[in-house]
Design a protein around this motif. Structure first.
Motif, short mmCIF file in Angstrom:
data_model
loop_
_atom_site.label_atom_id
_atom_site.label_comp_id
_atom_site.label_asym_id
_atom_site.label_seq_id
_atom_site.Cartn_x
_atom_site.Cartn_y
_atom_site.Cartn_z
N LEU A 59 -15.30 -4.76 9.24
CA LEU A 59 -15.10 -5.74 9.72
C LEU A 59 -14.63 -6.57 8.02
O LEU A 59 -13.78 -7.18 7.90
N GLU A 60 -15.68 -6.91 7.99
CA GLU A 60 -16.02 -7.26 6.27
C GLU A 60 -15.24 -6.50 5.25
O GLU A 60 -14.56 -7.48 4.49
N ALA A 61 -15.34 -5.75 5.13
CA ALA A 61 -14.87 -4.88 4.15
C ALA A 61 -13.51 -4.54 4.56
O ALA A 61 -12.69 -5.07 2.90
N GLY A 62 -12.62 -4.99 5.64
CA GLY A 62 -11.47 -5.03 6.00
C GLY A 62 -11.23 -6.25 5.61
O GLY A 62 -9.48 -6.64 4.49
N LEU A 63 -10.50 -7.50 5.91
CA LEU A 63 -10.97 -8.57 4.98
C LEU A 63 -11.43 -8.53 3.41
O LEU A 63 -10.04 -9.36 2.82
N ARG A 64 -12.28 -8.14 3.11
CA ARG A 64 -11.67 -8.33 1.32
C ARG A 64 -10.57 -7.54 1.20
O ARG A 64 -10.21 -7.52 0.35
N LEU A 65 -10.69 -6.29 1.88
CA LEU A 65 -9.03 -5.48 1.52
C LEU A 65 -8.05 -6.10 1.49
O LEU A 65 -7.03 -6.36 0.77
N CYS A 66 -7.83 -7.38 2.68
CA CYS A 66 -6.60 -8.14 2.47
C CYS A 66 -6.58 -8.82 1.76
O CYS A 66 -5.53 -9.83 1.23
N ILE A 67 -7.95 -9.57 1.41
CA ILE A 67 -8.45 -10.55 0.16
C ILE A 67 -7.87 -9.96 -1.11
O ILE A 67 -6.50 -10.72 -1.66
N ARG A 68 -8.24 -9.07 -1.28
CA ARG A 68 -7.85 -8.55 -2.58
C ARG A 68 -6.35 -8.06 -3.23
O ARG A 68 -5.85 -7.69 -4.15
N GLN A 69 -5.91 -7.59 -1.42
CA GLN A 69 -4.04 -7.28 -1.11
C GLN A 69 -3.07 -8.62 -1.10
O GLN A 69 -2.09 -9.12 -1.58
N ARG A 70 -3.98 -10.35 -1.29
CA ARG A 70 -3.72 -11.67 -1.07
C ARG A 70 -2.88 -11.12 0.30
O ARG A 70 -1.42 -11.91 -0.19
N LEU A 71 -2.87 -11.01 1.60
CA LEU A 71 -2.39 -11.25 2.13
C LEU A 71 -2.00 -12.01 3.12
O LEU A 71 -3.51 -12.57 3.29
N SER A 72 -1.76 -13.78 3.57
CA SER A 72 -1.79 -14.45 4.03
C SER A 72 -1.69 -14.68 5.27
O SER A 72 -2.30 -15.59 5.99
N ARG A 73 -1.36 -14.01 6.30
CA ARG A 73 -0.98 -13.90 7.55
C ARG A 73 -1.57 -12.49 8.38
O ARG A 73 -0.05 -11.59 7.93
N ILE A 74 -2.33 -12.83 8.76
CA ILE A 74 -2.92 -11.16 9.24
C ILE A 74 -3.35 -11.30 10.90
O ILE A 74 -3.92 -12.63 11.43
N ILE A 75 -3.35 -10.25 11.73
CA ILE A 75 -3.48 -10.50 12.90
C ILE A 75 -4.70 -9.28 12.82
O ILE A 75 -4.43 -8.29 12.35
N ILE A 76 -6.17 -9.96 13.22
CA ILE A 76 -7.42 -8.37 13.15
C ILE A 76 -7.19 -8.54 14.70
O ILE A 76 -7.73 -9.05 15.60
#
Length: 167
Positions: free
Chosen positions: A84-101
């Protein structure tokens, strides 16, 4: 001493096609202008060699980004929270703003929602994950059954036995 035997009630077999409680479970696309992060882990033993996987998909189901990697030896829930933590880091790096996890570990999903896991080794990850979530404009986090998480399950199993590098 007298032995007594108890008989169980007879069970009626209902063929799978006639079971009303069964439904088809598959991945569900996020709404328009949202992306979906699915994460999963795999462990060969508990503790054992482990792997993580995460993918980000758009509303058409196109895979935008993904990762997998190995973790030498860890307990299965620790590997899940690391995925989960690695996936969230990937989302942040890609500057995603609306995410369903979504993940298939109810323990991890509930722990993040409640800001506490019932294991001190896992609890050290909660503040880091909460900090990642604060940087995201909007998110939802929920449980998905294993059948809806098959792609990341495959990636996590690819990571088992690998080194700590994410690919």
């Amino acid at each position: 001493m007298e032995k007594r035997w108890a008989l169980k009630e007879p069970q009626t077999y209902v063929p799978p096609t006639k079971r009303p409680d069964r439904k088809i479970i598959r991945w569900k696309a996020p709404p328009r202008d949202w992306t979906k992060l699915n994460f999963d882990s795999a462990s060969k033993g508990n503790p054992g060699q482990s792997g993580i996987g995460a993918i980000i998909q758009d509303e058409q189901g196109n895979i935008l980004h993904g990762l997998f990697g190995g973790i030498r030896v860890a307990m299965n829930n620790e590997v899940g929270i690391r995925a989960l933590e690695a996936g969230l880091r990937l989302c942040i790096r890609q500057r995603l703003s609306r995410i369903i996890i979504e993940g298939d570990s109810q323990i991890i999903i509930d722990g993040i929602r409640q800001s506490s896991l019932h294991n001190w080794k896992l609890n050290k990850w909660v503040p880091m994950i909460k900090e990642h979530l604060r940087t995201i404009e909007s998110y939802e986090i929920g449980h998905v059954y294993r059948e809806g998480n098959q792609v990341v399950d495959y990636l996590a199993n690819l990571g088992v036995g690998g080194n700590d590098d994410l690919i």
